[in-house]
Design a protein around this motif. Structure first.
Motif, short mmCIF file in Angstrom:
data_model
loop_
_atom_site.label_atom_id
_atom_site.label_comp_id
_atom_site.label_asym_id
_atom_site.label_seq_id
_atom_site.Cartn_x
_atom_site.Cartn_y
_atom_site.Cartn_z
N VAL A 191 0.84 -1.20 0.00
CA VAL A 191 0.00 0.00 0.00
C VAL A 191 0.88 1.25 0.00
CG1 VAL A 191 -0.43 0.37 2.48
CG2 VAL A 191 -2.19 0.92 0.84
N CYS A 192 2.01 1.21 0.67
CA CYS A 192 2.89 2.38 0.68
C CYS A 192 3.57 2.58 -0.67
CB CYS A 192 3.92 2.24 1.80
SG CYS A 192 3.17 2.39 3.44
N GLU A 193 4.00 1.50 -1.31
CA GLU A 193 4.60 1.61 -2.64
C GLU A 193 3.60 2.10 -3.68
OE1 GLU A 193 6.15 -2.32 -3.20
OE2 GLU A 193 8.04 -1.84 -2.17
N GLU A 194 2.34 1.82 -3.44
CA GLU A 194 1.29 2.23 -4.38
C GLU A 194 1.24 3.76 -4.53
OE1 GLU A 194 -1.59 1.41 -7.18
OE2 GLU A 194 -0.34 -0.02 -6.11
N ALA A 195 1.62 4.50 -3.50
CA ALA A 195 1.61 5.97 -3.58
C ALA A 195 2.53 6.43 -4.71
CB ALA A 195 2.03 6.58 -2.25
N ALA A 196 3.75 5.95 -4.72
CA ALA A 196 4.69 6.36 -5.76
C ALA A 196 4.22 5.90 -7.14
CB ALA A 196 6.08 5.79 -5.46
N ASP A 197 3.70 4.69 -7.20
CA ASP A 197 3.22 4.17 -8.48
C ASP A 197 2.07 5.03 -9.02
OD1 ASP A 197 3.09 2.20 -10.62
OD2 ASP A 197 1.23 1.53 -9.67
N LEU A 198 1.13 5.38 -8.17
CA LEU A 198 0.00 6.20 -8.60
C LEU A 198 0.46 7.57 -9.08
CD1 LEU A 198 -2.58 5.23 -5.84
CD2 LEU A 198 -2.79 4.74 -8.28
N LEU A 199 1.46 8.12 -8.40
CA LEU A 199 1.97 9.44 -8.80
C LEU A 199 2.63 9.42 -10.17
CD1 LEU A 199 3.37 10.77 -5.42
CD2 LEU A 199 1.50 11.78 -6.77
N THR A 200 3.13 8.28 -10.60
CA THR A 200 3.72 8.21 -11.94
C THR A 200 2.67 8.15 -13.03
OG1 THR A 200 3.89 5.79 -11.98
CG2 THR A 200 5.78 7.01 -11.09
N ARG A 201 1.44 7.78 -12.65
CA ARG A 201 0.40 7.58 -13.65
C ARG A 201 -0.75 8.58 -13.59
NH1 ARG A 201 -2.09 2.58 -12.63
NH2 ARG A 201 -1.20 2.53 -10.56
N HIS A 202 -0.82 9.38 -12.51
CA HIS A 202 -1.98 10.27 -12.32
C HIS A 202 -1.53 11.60 -11.72
CE1 HIS A 202 -4.64 6.84 -12.98
NE2 HIS A 202 -3.85 6.16 -12.18
N PRO A 203 -2.32 12.65 -11.92
CA PRO A 203 -2.05 13.92 -11.23
C PRO A 203 -2.12 13.70 -9.71
CG PRO A 203 -3.70 14.21 -12.96
CD PRO A 203 -3.47 12.74 -12.82
N ALA A 204 -1.44 14.55 -8.98
CA ALA A 204 -1.28 14.35 -7.53
C ALA A 204 -2.60 14.20 -6.78
CB ALA A 204 -0.46 15.49 -6.94
N ALA A 205 -3.56 15.07 -7.02
CA ALA A 205 -4.83 14.99 -6.28
C ALA A 205 -5.55 13.69 -6.59
CB ALA A 205 -5.72 16.19 -6.59
N GLU A 206 -5.54 13.29 -7.84
CA GLU A 206 -6.20 12.04 -8.23
C GLU A 206 -5.46 10.84 -7.63
OE1 GLU A 206 -7.22 9.57 -12.32
OE2 GLU A 206 -6.74 11.71 -12.46
N ALA A 207 -4.13 10.88 -7.65
CA ALA A 207 -3.34 9.80 -7.05
C ALA A 207 -3.60 9.71 -5.55
CB ALA A 207 -1.85 10.04 -7.31
N THR A 208 -3.74 10.86 -4.90
CA THR A 208 -4.01 10.88 -3.46
C THR A 208 -5.36 10.24 -3.16
OG1 THR A 208 -2.66 12.86 -3.19
CG2 THR A 208 -4.24 12.38 -1.44
N ARG A 209 -6.36 10.59 -3.92
CA ARG A 209 -7.71 10.01 -3.74
C ARG A 209 -7.68 8.50 -3.95
NH1 ARG A 209 -11.95 7.90 -2.94
NH2 ARG A 209 -14.03 8.75 -3.16
N MET A 210 -7.00 8.07 -5.00
CA MET A 210 -6.92 6.64 -5.29
C MET A 210 -6.14 5.92 -4.19
SD MET A 210 -6.22 6.95 -9.37
CE MET A 210 -6.33 5.23 -9.78
N TRP A 211 -5.08 6.54 -3.69
CA TRP A 211 -4.30 5.92 -2.63
C TRP A 211 -5.14 5.77 -1.37
CZ3 TRP A 211 -2.71 7.00 2.31
CH2 TRP A 211 -1.79 6.09 2.85
#
Length: 187
Positions: free
Chosen positions: A72-92
């Motif tokens: 779950v912690c690694e998912e934050a970095a992965d999401l940030l590579t694929r989505h804008p920050a606010a969207e990545a934060t929501r998904m995380w």
């Protein structure tokens, strides 16, 4: 001459990964009473393979919990590579809710690990804080998230939302995450 350490074979790594995924899921859903042989069977490996990787039930529980936390912690970095920050934060946050729900289901099993003298939570706070900080920092840089909110603030609020899932509904948790994201959004 000292022996060169052998690299772990890729199939052994895959077996270990499957065992951890299945164990985390089974312990979260069925608690501590699950037989290790049933976990091995569901993971598609022999019980000897399970015990080769995890000699005790407590070692398996501890590793399964840490594995899920790391993912779950690694998912934050992965999401940030694929989505804008606010969207990545929501998904995380949605991933975090899933993690927290599984952790709650594993509470009896994790208590057994603690009773054995191991602290499965030793690194939890630092890993989660770093993941949230990466998300918040990216949001501050792109202007989508407020700069006056700390990782600790978000983790405390996420803990409350995760608690509500145990006593409320998944729909309520989604609404609470929406409220939190609204509060995090830069104006």
């Amino acid at each position: 001459m000292p022996a060169t350490p052998r690299r772990t074979r890729s199939d052994a790594l895959q077996n270990r990964e499957r065992l951890l995924e299945v164990a985390a899921q089974v312990f979260a859903q069925q608690g501590l009473d699950t037989a290790p042989a049933a976990i091995a069977k569901q993971a598609g490996v022999g019980v000897g393979t399970l015990y080769r990787h995890f000699p005790t039930r407590e070692a398996l529980i501890d590793a399964a919990y840490r594995h899920r936390l790391t993912r779950v912690c690694e998912e934050a970095a992965d999401l940030l590579t694929r989505h804008p920050a606010a969207e990545a934060t929501r998904m995380w946050m949605e991933h975090f809710i899933d993690y927290a729900t599984a952790k709650s289901g594993m509470s009896e099993a994790l208590n057994a690990v603690i009773a054995s003298g191991v602290d499965p939570y030793a690194d939890s706070r630092a890993l989660l804080t770093d993941a949230v900080a990466a998300l918040l920092d990216a949001g501050v840089r792109d202007g989508s998230l407020r700069r006056d909110v700390t990782s600790d603030d978000v983790l405390l609020l996420m803990g409350g939302i995760a608690y509500s899932v145990r006593h409320g509904t998944a729909e309520q948790a989604r609404r609470l995450v929406d409220l939190l994201m609204d509060a995090l959004t830069a104006r």
